[in-house]
Motif scaffolding. Structure first.
Motif, PDB file in Angstrom:
ATOM      1  N   ASP A 148       0.826  -1.207   0.000  1.00 37.88           N
ATOM      2  CA  ASP A 148       0.000   0.000   0.000  1.00 37.88           C
ATOM      3  C   ASP A 148       0.863   1.260   0.000  1.00 37.88           C
ATOM      4  OD1 ASP A 148      -2.525   1.388   0.177  1.00 37.88           O
ATOM      5  OD2 ASP A 148      -2.063   1.781   2.281  1.00 37.88           O
ATOM      6  N   ALA A 149       2.042   1.185   0.629  1.00 38.28           N
ATOM      7  CA  ALA A 149       2.960   2.326   0.670  1.00 38.28           C
ATOM      8  C   ALA A 149       3.748   2.483  -0.627  1.00 38.28           C
ATOM      9  CB  ALA A 149       3.921   2.182   1.849  1.00 38.28           C
ATOM     10  N   ARG A 233      -5.009  -6.425  -5.685  1.00 35.10           N
ATOM     11  CA  ARG A 233      -5.580  -6.088  -6.996  1.00 35.10           C
ATOM     12  C   ARG A 233      -6.961  -5.448  -6.851  1.00 35.10           C
ATOM     13  NH1 ARG A 233      -2.748  -8.500 -11.215  1.00 35.10           N
ATOM     14  NH2 ARG A 233      -1.107  -9.937 -10.506  1.00 35.10           N
ATOM     15  N   ARG A 234      -7.744  -5.940  -5.911  1.00 37.74           N
ATOM     16  CA  ARG A 234      -9.067  -5.359  -5.675  1.00 37.74           C
ATOM     17  C   ARG A 234      -8.950  -3.940  -5.136  1.00 37.74           C
ATOM     18  NH1 ARG A 234     -10.767  -9.235  -2.873  1.00 37.74           N
ATOM     19  NH2 ARG A 234     -10.294  -8.408  -0.804  1.00 37.74           N
ATOM     20  N   HIS A 235      -7.988  -3.735  -4.231  1.00 38.33           N
ATOM     21  CA  HIS A 235      -7.772  -2.405  -3.652  1.00 38.33           C
ATOM     22  C   HIS A 235      -7.324  -1.406  -4.713  1.00 38.33           C
ATOM     23  CE1 HIS A 235      -6.554   0.684  -0.811  1.00 38.33           C
ATOM     24  NE2 HIS A 235      -5.334   0.677  -1.321  1.00 38.33           N
ATOM     25  N   SER A 237      -7.801  -1.618  -7.935  1.00 35.60           N
ATOM     26  CA  SER A 237      -8.902  -1.408  -8.868  1.00 35.60           C
ATOM     27  C   SER A 237      -9.928  -0.434  -8.297  1.00 35.60           C
ATOM     28  CB  SER A 237      -9.568  -2.744  -9.188  1.00 35.60           C
ATOM     29  OG  SER A 237     -10.679  -2.570 -10.044  1.00 35.60           O
ATOM     30  N   ASN A 238     -10.260  -0.600  -7.024  1.00 42.31           N
ATOM     31  CA  ASN A 238     -11.241   0.287  -6.389  1.00 42.31           C
ATOM     32  C   ASN A 238     -10.700   1.703  -6.264  1.00 42.31           C
ATOM     33  OD1 ASN A 238     -12.980  -1.865  -6.105  1.00 42.31           O
ATOM     34  ND2 ASN A 238     -12.416  -2.292  -3.978  1.00 42.31           N
ATOM     35  N   ARG A 239      -9.405   1.823  -5.951  1.00 41.17           N
ATOM     36  CA  ARG A 239      -8.803   3.154  -5.823  1.00 41.17           C
ATOM     37  C   ARG A 239      -8.747   3.833  -7.185  1.00 41.17           C
ATOM     38  NH1 ARG A 239      -3.112   3.545  -2.875  1.00 41.17           N
ATOM     39  NH2 ARG A 239      -2.491   2.372  -4.725  1.00 41.17           N
ATOM     40  N   GLY A 240      -8.451   3.049  -8.222  1.00 43.53           N
ATOM     41  CA  GLY A 240      -8.422   3.610  -9.562  1.00 43.53           C
ATOM     42  C   GLY A 240      -9.791   4.104  -9.996  1.00 43.53           C
ATOM     43  N   ALA A 241     -10.821   3.342  -9.626  1.00 43.05           N
ATOM     44  CA  ALA A 241     -12.179   3.746  -9.983  1.00 43.05           C
ATOM     45  C   ALA A 241     -12.586   5.013  -9.246  1.00 43.05           C
ATOM     46  CB  ALA A 241     -13.148   2.618  -9.664  1.00 43.05           C
TER      47      ALA A 241
END
Length: 249
Positions: A148-149, A233-235, A237-241
Motif C-alpha cells: 500500500d505504501a 488487486r481489488r484495492h 482497482s477500487n482506488r483507480g475507480a
C-alpha cells in the motif's frame, strides 16, 4: 488436551477445518490516512493492524545512516485486551522485542533495501486479538501495508504455521492447537520463488516428519499469497475507480 480430541475420527479439527485448510482470512488496505501504507488482517480470530512510514530521513541521531541500504525498523506490540489475560506491558517486553527482531529480519530480506540508501522505513504492527499465529498475521498484514505504501519488494513475503498431530500435518495453527503441547513450526517465505526467509520451531520435530511439515507450511504461504494478491488487486482497482482512471487504457 490430547491429540485425539483435536483431530476427529473423520480427520477434522475442532473448528471443522481439514488438516490442510487455512483459517478464514479477511483483509483491508489503506486503513490509516496518516500512514504511508497501512493494512488490517484477520486470520481466524487473530486480528492485526499494520502501518508503514517511509522511506524517510533517519530521525534517531544515534543510528548512523547506511550509505548502501535502508534501515528497516520494526515494532511489534499487543493490545492489553488482545488476550484473556490483561497485559501489563503492551510493548517493550522480551517477547515483543523478540518478535520485532524476527519481523526486522524478515523484511530486510524482502524489501529492496538498496534503493533507499541513507534512509529508514518504519513498520508498526499491533495485535488487536490473539488466537494463534500472531507473527504470521503480522507478517501478512505488514506485507499488505508495504504494498500500500508503494515500497518495492523482491517478492511478497507471507508466513504460516504448521504442526503434527497423530502423524497428520496441520496448517495454520489456532491458539488451542498451539497450546495442546504438540510441535509448532513457523515459516515465512517468498511464495513465488519458494525461498524461506525465517524458520522457527517451538518443539523438536523428528527428522522423518520435518520435510512434510515444512512443505505444508510452504503450501500455506502460497495459498495466503493468492489471497493477499487478490486483495491488493481489488484495492488498486477500487482506488483507480474512485479517482476516475480509465481502465480501457
Amino acid at each position: 488436551m490430547s491429540g485425539y480430541e483435536l483431530l476427529s475420527d473423520q480427520g477434522l479439527r475442532l473448528d471443522g477445518r481439514k488438516p490442510d485448510e487455512l483459517r478464514q482470512i479477511k483483509t483491508r488496505l489503506g486503513v490509516f490516512a496518516q500512514a504511508d501504507g497501512s493494512a488490517y488482517i484477520e486470520q481466524g480470530n487473530t486480528k492485526v493492524l499494520a502501518a508503514v512510514y517511509g522511506p524517510h530521513d533517519m530521525r534517531e541521531s544515534r543510528l548512523r545512516p547506511n550509505a548502501e541500504k535502508v534501515v528497516v525498523n520494526c515494532q511489534y506490540s499487543m493490545a492489553v485486551f488482545s488476550t484473556g489475560e490483561r497485559k501489563r506491558r503492551p510493548r517493550g517486553d522480551k517477547k515483543s522485542m523478540e518478535m520485532s527482531q524476527h519481523l526486522k529480519q524478515t523484511f530486510e530480506a524482502t524489501i529492496k533495501t538498496e534503493l533507499y540508501p541513507r534512509s529508514q522505513i518504519d513498520i508498526f504492527v499491533e495485535v488487536l486479538q490473539a488466537d494463534g499465529g500472531n507473527y504470521c498475521a503480522c507478517v501478512n498484514a505488514a506485507t499488505l501495508a508495504l504494498v500500500d505504501a508503494g515500497i518495492p519488494l523482491k517478492d511478497y513475503v507471507t508466513a504460516c504455521t504448521s504442526s503434527l498431530m497423530l502423524g497428520t500435518p496441520l496448517v495454520d495453527i489456532s491458539n488451542l492447537e498451539a497450546t495442546s503441547g504438540g510441535p509448532e513450526l513457523t515459516l515465512a517465505a517468498h511464495p513465488r520463488s519458494g525461498q524461506i526467509v525465517l524458520l522457527e520451531m517451538s518443539h523438536r520435530f523428528h527428522l522423518d516428519h520435518l520435510p512434510e511439515v515444512i512443505d505444508v507450511a510452504l503450501e500455506g504461504c502460497k495459498d495466503i499469497y493468492t489471497i493477499l494478491d487478490k486483495a491488493v488487486r481489488r484495492h488498486v482497482s477500487n482506488r483507480g475507480a474512485s479517482i476516475g482512471w480509465d481502465k480501457s487504457q
